[in-house]
Design an enzyme around this catalytic site. Sequence first.
Site, PDB file in Angstrom:
ATOM      1  N   GLY A   1       8.946  -2.347   0.174  1.00  0.00           N
ATOM      2  CA  GLY A   1       8.453  -0.979   0.246  1.00  0.00           C
ATOM      3  C   GLY A   1       8.067  -0.549   1.646  1.00  0.00           C
ATOM      4  O   GLY A   1       8.249  -1.276   2.623  1.00  0.00           O
TER       5      GLY A   1
ATOM      6  N   ALA B   1       1.599   2.873  -7.390  1.00  0.00           N
ATOM      7  CA  ALA B   1       2.644   2.342  -6.510  1.00  0.00           C
ATOM      8  C   ALA B   1       2.920   0.884  -6.849  1.00  0.00           C
ATOM      9  O   ALA B   1       2.042   0.165  -7.348  1.00  0.00           O
ATOM     10  CB  ALA B   1       2.218   2.472  -5.049  1.00  0.00           C
TER      11      ALA B   1
ATOM     12  N   CYS C   1       4.665   5.812   1.113  1.00  0.00           N
ATOM     13  CA  CYS C   1       5.946   5.208   0.719  1.00  0.00           C
ATOM     14  C   CYS C   1       7.127   5.826   1.461  1.00  0.00           C
ATOM     15  O   CYS C   1       8.285   5.691   1.038  1.00  0.00           O
ATOM     16  CB  CYS C   1       6.157   5.312  -0.792  1.00  0.00           C
ATOM     17  SG  CYS C   1       4.823   4.548  -1.749  1.00  0.00           S
TER      18      CYS C   1
END
Length: 233
Positions: free
Chosen positions: A79, A144, A175
């Site tokens: 990520g 998340a 993100c």
Amino acid sequence: MRKCYVKEFHKLISYSEGIEIQQKAFDFVIRNNIDGILLLLQHKPVITIGKSGGKNNILASKYELDKYSIDLCHTSRGGNVTYHGPGQLVGYPILNLNNFQKDIHLYLRQLELILINTVREYGIKAGIKPKYTGVWVGDRKIAAIGVGIRKWITRHGFAINISVNKEHFKLIVPCGIKEFGVCSLEDFTANVDYNDVVQKIENNFKMIFETDLIKEETVDNLFERSNLNLRIT
């Protein structure tokens, strides 16, 4: 029935402490060939940069980070850039996928389902958004996900916003997604209790992963007998 241990931390944990705890739990899972350990905690304010992230998604200056006492850490999870802080429940499942299913994509979908089920229990219409990870309410992300896997044992995990300071998310591009925002449970439900969210996460974790969860007192006794200290002083 599989058997995992759950350790709840009741004080704020720095991100570096969280990494150390995960590594100890990871080593313990390998050494004892157990199904897994679920770590549940809240972090001190921190911005983390994942494997696909970069400082271009950090909008704050060093002065601002110092002003708000926010740490900045690079991390091995997948990520981009995200924020952790008080009012956000972070879960680190250290699972031995050799004893579950060795499928990374399935594992990610299972984490999403745990979070979706939990949010929906508050009467909030949550779901996934095509092409994006995490859990969403409309065009705002409420939870998340970013994981790491080595030797088919998982690290890192998920974060669900309960009453987090959303002003701190304005210091980053969460993100790496510019067009969408973030939200918290408190935006939709008044007086959300942190411990209630923990309980719902644990219940959904048990259901989705088809495992028992052994609670804290037993966990501490087990770890101490094995010379594994997960206590934060």
